[in-house]
Each structure stands twice: as structure tokens, then as C-alpha cells.
Design a protein around this motif. Structure first.
Motif, PDB file in Angstrom:
ATOM      1  N   SER A  63       5.010   0.882 -16.945  1.00 22.63           N
ATOM      2  CA  SER A  63       4.746  -0.548 -17.155  1.00 22.63           C
ATOM      3  C   SER A  63       5.951  -1.263 -17.750  1.00 22.63           C
ATOM      4  CB  SER A  63       3.535  -0.731 -18.075  1.00 22.63           C
ATOM      5  OG  SER A  63       2.374  -0.196 -17.496  1.00 22.63           O
ATOM      6  N   GLN A  64       6.825  -0.513 -18.416  1.00 22.11           N
ATOM      7  CA  GLN A  64       8.002  -1.108 -19.048  1.00 22.11           C
ATOM      8  C   GLN A  64       9.153  -1.344 -18.070  1.00 22.11           C
ATOM      9  OE1 GLN A  64       9.048   1.495 -22.292  1.00 22.11           O
ATOM     10  NE2 GLN A  64       7.148   1.107 -23.418  1.00 22.11           N
ATOM     11  N   LEU A  65       9.023  -0.854 -16.839  1.00 21.24           N
ATOM     12  CA  LEU A  65      10.113  -0.977 -15.868  1.00 21.24           C
ATOM     13  C   LEU A  65      10.182  -2.362 -15.233  1.00 21.24           C
ATOM     14  CD1 LEU A  65       9.874   2.482 -14.063  1.00 21.24           C
ATOM     15  CD2 LEU A  65      11.411   1.792 -15.906  1.00 21.24           C
ATOM     16  N   ARG A  66       9.161  -3.166 -15.435  1.00 25.68           N
ATOM     17  CA  ARG A  66       9.114  -4.563 -14.986  1.00 25.68           C
ATOM     18  C   ARG A  66       9.272  -4.699 -13.468  1.00 25.68           C
ATOM     19  NH1 ARG A  66      13.096  -7.411 -19.279  1.00 25.68           N
ATOM     20  NH2 ARG A  66      14.342  -5.579 -18.733  1.00 25.68           N
ATOM     21  N   SER A  67       8.661  -3.796 -12.755  1.00 21.02           N
ATOM     22  CA  SER A  67       8.634  -3.931 -11.300  1.00 21.02           C
ATOM     23  C   SER A  67       7.702  -5.085 -10.940  1.00 21.02           C
ATOM     24  CB  SER A  67       8.134  -2.635 -10.649  1.00 21.02           C
ATOM     25  OG  SER A  67       8.092  -2.758  -9.247  1.00 21.02           O
ATOM     26  N   PRO A  68       8.106  -5.977 -10.024  1.00 17.54           N
ATOM     27  CA  PRO A  68       7.252  -7.109  -9.646  1.00 17.54           C
ATOM     28  C   PRO A  68       5.922  -6.648  -9.042  1.00 17.54           C
ATOM     29  CG  PRO A  68       9.494  -7.404  -8.835  1.00 17.54           C
ATOM     30  CD  PRO A  68       9.414  -6.002  -9.334  1.00 17.54           C
ATOM     31  N   ILE A  69       4.883  -7.455  -9.236  1.00 16.15           N
ATOM     32  CA  ILE A  69       3.579  -7.193  -8.631  1.00 16.15           C
ATOM     33  C   ILE A  69       3.528  -7.943  -7.303  1.00 16.15           C
ATOM     34  CG2 ILE A  69       1.084  -7.228  -8.954  1.00 16.15           C
ATOM     35  CD1 ILE A  69       2.677  -5.616 -11.059  1.00 16.15           C
ATOM     36  N   VAL A  70       3.346  -7.227  -6.221  1.00  9.97           N
ATOM     37  CA  VAL A  70       3.359  -7.812  -4.878  1.00  9.97           C
ATOM     38  C   VAL A  70       2.186  -7.251  -4.073  1.00  9.97           C
ATOM     39  CG1 VAL A  70       5.865  -8.160  -4.869  1.00  9.97           C
ATOM     40  CG2 VAL A  70       4.921  -6.002  -4.020  1.00  9.97           C
ATOM     41  N   PHE A  71       1.953  -7.836  -2.920  1.00  9.83           N
ATOM     42  CA  PHE A  71       0.875  -7.351  -2.061  1.00  9.83           C
ATOM     43  C   PHE A  71       1.367  -6.104  -1.326  1.00  9.83           C
ATOM     44  CE2 PHE A  71      -2.210  -7.261   1.372  1.00  9.83           C
ATOM     45  CZ  PHE A  71      -3.375  -7.663   0.728  1.00  9.83           C
ATOM     46  N   CYS A  72       0.727  -4.956  -1.584  1.00 11.44           N
ATOM     47  CA  CYS A  72       1.225  -3.658  -1.124  1.00 11.44           C
ATOM     48  C   CYS A  72       0.289  -2.990  -0.115  1.00 11.44           C
ATOM     49  CB  CYS A  72       1.387  -2.707  -2.312  1.00 11.44           C
ATOM     50  SG  CYS A  72       2.658  -3.198  -3.493  1.00 11.44           S
ATOM     51  N   HIS A  73       0.864  -2.148   0.706  1.00  4.60           N
ATOM     52  CA  HIS A  73       0.072  -1.307   1.605  1.00  4.60           C
ATOM     53  C   HIS A  73      -0.533  -0.143   0.835  1.00  4.60           C
ATOM     54  CE1 HIS A  73      -0.914   1.643   4.718  1.00  4.60           C
ATOM     55  NE2 HIS A  73      -0.959   0.633   5.573  1.00  4.60           N
ATOM     56  N   ASN A  74       0.269   0.503  -0.002  1.00  8.41           N
ATOM     57  CA  ASN A  74      -0.151   1.585  -0.909  1.00  8.41           C
ATOM     58  C   ASN A  74      -0.455   2.917  -0.228  1.00  8.41           C
ATOM     59  OD1 ASN A  74      -0.055   0.102  -3.406  1.00  8.41           O
ATOM     60  ND2 ASN A  74      -1.947  -0.935  -2.804  1.00  8.41           N
ATOM     61  N   ASP A  75      -0.291   2.994   1.086  1.00  9.63           N
ATOM     62  CA  ASP A  75      -0.565   4.267   1.782  1.00  9.63           C
ATOM     63  C   ASP A  75       0.286   4.368   3.040  1.00  9.63           C
ATOM     64  OD1 ASP A  75      -1.747   6.705   2.434  1.00  9.63           O
ATOM     65  OD2 ASP A  75      -3.437   5.776   3.470  1.00  9.63           O
ATOM     66  N   LEU A  76       1.593   4.105   2.882  1.00  5.88           N
ATOM     67  CA  LEU A  76       2.437   4.009   4.068  1.00  5.88           C
ATOM     68  C   LEU A  76       3.000   5.374   4.468  1.00  5.88           C
ATOM     69  CD1 LEU A  76       3.074   1.779   6.012  1.00  5.88           C
ATOM     70  CD2 LEU A  76       5.273   1.482   4.875  1.00  5.88           C
ATOM     71  N   LEU A  77       2.099   6.249   4.906  1.00  9.31           N
ATOM     72  CA  LEU A  77       2.544   7.497   5.528  1.00  9.31           C
ATOM     73  C   LEU A  77       2.977   7.189   6.961  1.00  9.31           C
ATOM     74  CD1 LEU A  77      -0.138   8.400   7.427  1.00  9.31           C
ATOM     75  CD2 LEU A  77      -0.981   8.996   5.164  1.00  9.31           C
ATOM     76  N   SER A  78       3.688   8.112   7.567  1.00  7.96           N
ATOM     77  CA  SER A  78       4.310   7.816   8.862  1.00  7.96           C
ATOM     78  C   SER A  78       3.298   7.445   9.940  1.00  7.96           C
ATOM     79  CB  SER A  78       5.154   9.012   9.323  1.00  7.96           C
ATOM     80  OG  SER A  78       4.367  10.185   9.443  1.00  7.96           O
ATOM     81  N   LYS A  79       2.118   8.076   9.943  1.00 12.20           N
ATOM     82  CA  LYS A  79       1.112   7.805  10.971  1.00 12.20           C
ATOM     83  C   LYS A  79       0.498   6.415  10.831  1.00 12.20           C
ATOM     84  CE  LYS A  79       1.379  11.660  13.235  1.00 12.20           C
ATOM     85  NZ  LYS A  79       1.989  11.666  14.594  1.00 12.20           N
ATOM     86  N   ASN A  80       0.737   5.758   9.714  1.00 12.24           N
ATOM     87  CA  ASN A  80       0.249   4.399   9.529  1.00 12.24           C
ATOM     88  C   ASN A  80       1.274   3.354   9.962  1.00 12.24           C
ATOM     89  OD1 ASN A  80      -2.266   5.122   8.636  1.00 12.24           O
ATOM     90  ND2 ASN A  80      -1.774   4.956   6.459  1.00 12.24           N
ATOM     91  N   ILE A  81       2.325   3.811  10.630  1.00  8.33           N
ATOM     92  CA  ILE A  81       3.364   2.916  11.138  1.00  8.33           C
ATOM     93  C   ILE A  81       3.376   3.013  12.668  1.00  8.33           C
ATOM     94  CG2 ILE A  81       5.812   2.321  11.104  1.00  8.33           C
ATOM     95  CD1 ILE A  81       5.980   3.842   8.412  1.00  8.33           C
ATOM     96  N   ILE A  82       3.161   1.898  13.333  1.00  2.80           N
ATOM     97  CA  ILE A  82       3.158   1.845  14.794  1.00  2.80           C
ATOM     98  C   ILE A  82       4.460   1.205  15.269  1.00  2.80           C
ATOM     99  CG2 ILE A  82       1.953   1.023  16.854  1.00  2.80           C
ATOM    100  CD1 ILE A  82       0.358   3.040  15.186  1.00  2.80           C
ATOM    101  N   TYR A  83       5.227   1.945  16.064  1.00  2.00           N
ATOM    102  CA  TYR A  83       6.518   1.474  16.560  1.00  2.00           C
ATOM    103  C   TYR A  83       6.374   1.025  18.004  1.00  2.00           C
ATOM    104  CZ  TYR A  83      11.394   1.772  18.185  1.00  2.00           C
ATOM    105  OH  TYR A  83      12.623   1.519  18.739  1.00  2.00           O
ATOM    106  N   ASN A  84       6.675  -0.240  18.232  1.00  2.00           N
ATOM    107  CA  ASN A  84       6.676  -0.791  19.589  1.00  2.00           C
ATOM    108  C   ASN A  84       8.127  -0.909  20.030  1.00  2.00           C
ATOM    109  OD1 ASN A  84       6.661  -2.594  21.852  1.00  2.00           O
ATOM    110  ND2 ASN A  84       4.611  -3.264  21.255  1.00  2.00           N
ATOM    111  N   LYS A  85       8.581   0.080  20.793  1.00  2.00           N
ATOM    112  CA  LYS A  85       9.988   0.131  21.195  1.00  2.00           C
ATOM    113  C   LYS A  85      10.357  -1.033  22.095  1.00  2.00           C
ATOM    114  CE  LYS A  85      13.437   3.259  23.206  1.00  2.00           C
ATOM    115  NZ  LYS A  85      13.666   4.603  23.789  1.00  2.00           N
TER     116      LYS A  85
END
Length: 313
Positions: free
Chosen positions: A148-170
Motif C-alpha cells: 500500500s505504501q508503493l503508491r501504485s495508481p488505482i485503475v480499472f484492471c482485468h486482474n486475470d490476464l493469462l495468455s488464453k484470455n488474450i485474443i490476437y486478430n492477426k
């Protein structure tokens, strides 16, 4: 599950059915709200309908990636940009709280309930050795105080970005993220650190594949450039010269690198607790208890090194 009649899947729709007892770890009402937020910001496909134990949504053409793909610079540049786009979703004036601590305490409390035991060296599951509940509880306290002391900004996150959750449209040259069960406002550095952990894979976890500092700095530079450029667009800052646009200093790059690697610890811990819960309830043919064991071990292995990193003043 995809449903379609045309051979080219041009009329395909996807149907998602919730797994057994997943309501213990996923807030389904919140998932649907976040799905709609992402859809409104062109970060998700169209949501067609919902039903008691699932929903139906638009099929996105492309290839679900593997760990070997997200290490490629031409791919991770696109991933960094798409994550920056998600992170720029506004809060409509509210001051959001990070979901990390609530989620971590929730999962840990389920573990305590489902796996009651005395503090000892015995494991929570056969052939799997998990630290005592007392040790785990102390680690949660330490993480909350330290991170909590690192002061990372709070943003809207995916929170589970494993590779299978990424769809690549070549063909179109872009990536899109899917599966929004865990989306929500959280620490910026957590979302990135969680994604870096996924370089190790899921079925055959290998943390020697965790990105080197050199790769991380390349990734983070793409991310920060996109994040800054998108912020300028939001503020109507199109008057800036291209030379100034998205400029990233070495100091802020190094600072984000430190934050990301320390928040990656929380990712290990959370998914380890998740794995223990899944081991108890899931019907999926996967050794969740062993996965939890691996994530806890990586947490304790990585902690001494990454907590020695210092952010720039």
C-alpha cells in the motif's frame, strides 16, 4: 462454448455457463456490471443476454494466445497498449478502492473455513505442503502494509490476464481481452505483475520464463507511452507535439518496474488461495492443490529479491 451455423463461424455467439461453487470466489453481479463498462469503452464484445447461471455474448475472431506468444515483442506491444486502454477507463468522479485486499481476505477466510487445522507442517492436501494458516495470515498483513505504501495508481484492471484470455486478430493487427470474472478497480502494478507471472504458463508452470528485466522494461515503456497518450486524448491534449507525446523518463520506468515486481507477490498469494478453494470444489480435471503449492513456493522464493528493489525518489 461457441454456437454457430455458418462454416466460417460468421454468425457465432458464445455461451458462458458458471462453474460449480464459483459464486464463492466470483461476484457474478459485479462481473456483468464490469462487462457492460468494458463494452461501453470498446474493450469488450457485445453482451447479448444473461440467464441465471451464465450469459451469451459476441464471438471475437482471432487466436487465443499461449505463453510462448506473449513473450514476442510484436505481441506484447499490443497487449501493453490494450491494457493501457483498459486502465484509462474513468471512475466518473468516484474514488475507487482496490479490490485486492477485499478479495485476498475473502479467499483466505474461505481457506480457513474449508481447511481448518492447527499450525503445523502438515499439508492442506495430500502431497502438497502449504505454510500454516498463521504464517499465511501474517504474510497478508505484511503485504497490505508494504504494498500500500508503493503508491501504485488505482485503475480499472482485468486482474486475470493469462495468455488464453488474450485474443490476437492477426488480420486486424490487434488483441482483445476476454473473461471478465475478476475485473475491477485495483492497483495498476498488480495487473501488470499478474500478467508477467502468467509468462510462466498454467498447465506446466515454469518460472524461468518470467520476463527478464530487459523484457519488462521494453513492455513497460510501450505501456507507459500508450497510457500517457490515452490520457492526453482524454484531456483534449492533442496540441502536444509528437516529440513530447508519451515521453517516458527512465525514473518513472524504473519506478513502475519496482512496483510491478513487488505486486507480483500478491498475485502469487491470491491465486494460491484460489487454487486451494478450487481444489475443494471444482469439477475441472486439474490439480489445483499442486498449483496452489507452486504459487505459494514462488511467493516465498521471490519475496526476498523483489522487496530489496528500491523505487526512485
Amino acid at each position: 462454448m461457441a454456437c454457430f451455423t455458418a462454416e466460417n463461424m460468421g454468425d457465432a455467439v458464445l455461451v458462458r455457463v458458471y462453474g460449480r461453487k464459483t459464486e464463492l470466489i466470483v461476484d457474478r453481479a459485479n462481473e456483468l456490471r464490469n462487462f457492460q463498462v468494458l463494452q461501453d469503452h470498446s474493450c469488450a464484445p457485445s453482451l447479448y443476454c444473461t440467464f441465471e447461471n451464465g450469459y451469451c455474448y459476441e464471438f471475437m475472431p482471432g487466436k487465443a494466445l499461449g505463453p510462448e506468444h506473449i513473450r514476442q515483442p510484436n505481441i506484447f506491444r499490443l497487449v501493453a497498449h490494450e491494457m493501457a486502454k483498459m486502465h484509462r477507463i474513468h471512475t466518473n468522479g468516484s474514488l475507487p478502492k482496490p479490490c485486492l485486499w477485499h478479495r485476498l481476505h475473502k479467499y483466505f477466510n474461505i481457506v480457513k473455513t474449508e481447511f481448518p487445522r492447527k499450525a503445523s507442517n502438515s499439508g492442506l492436501h495430500q502431497d502438497v505442503h502449504i505454510p500454516s494458516l498463521e504464517v499465511l495470515e501474517e504474510e497478508i498483513r505484511w503485504m497490505k502494509e508494504h504494498l500500500s505504501q508503493l503508491r501504485s495508481p488505482i485503475v480499472f484492471c482485468h486482474n486475470d490476464l493469462l495468455s488464453k484470455n488474450i485474443i490476437y486478430n492477426k488480420a486486424e493487427g490487434h488483441v482483445r481481452f476476454i473473461d471478465y470474472e475478476y475485473t475491477g478497480y485495483n492497483y495498476q502494478a498488480y495487473d501488470i505483475g499478474n500478467h508477467f507471472n502468467e509468462f510462466a504458463g498454467l498447465n506446466e508452470v515454469d518460472y524461468s520464463l518470467y520476463p527478464s528485466k530487459e523484457i519488462q522494461l521494453q513492455w513497460l515503456r510501450h505501456y507507459l507511452q500508450a497510457y500517457k497518450n490515452l490520457g492526453q486524448e482524454d484531456l483534449g491534449g492533442g496540441s502536444k507535439s509528437s516529440g513530447e507525446s508519451g515521453a517516458v523518463s527512465e525514473e518513472e520506468l524504473e519506478s513502475l518496474y519496482v512496483q510491478v515486481n513487488q505486486f507480483a507477490l500478491a498475485s502469487h498469494f491470491l491465486w494460491a488461495c484460489w487454487g486451494l478453494i478450487q481444489a475443494q470444489f471444482s469439477t475441472i480435471d486439474f490439480n489445483f492443490a499442486r498449483y496452489a503449492d507452486i504459487r505459494f513456493k514462488q511467493y516465498f522464493k521471490a519475496k526476498p529479491a523483489v522487496t530489496s528493489f528500491k523505487t526512485s525518489k
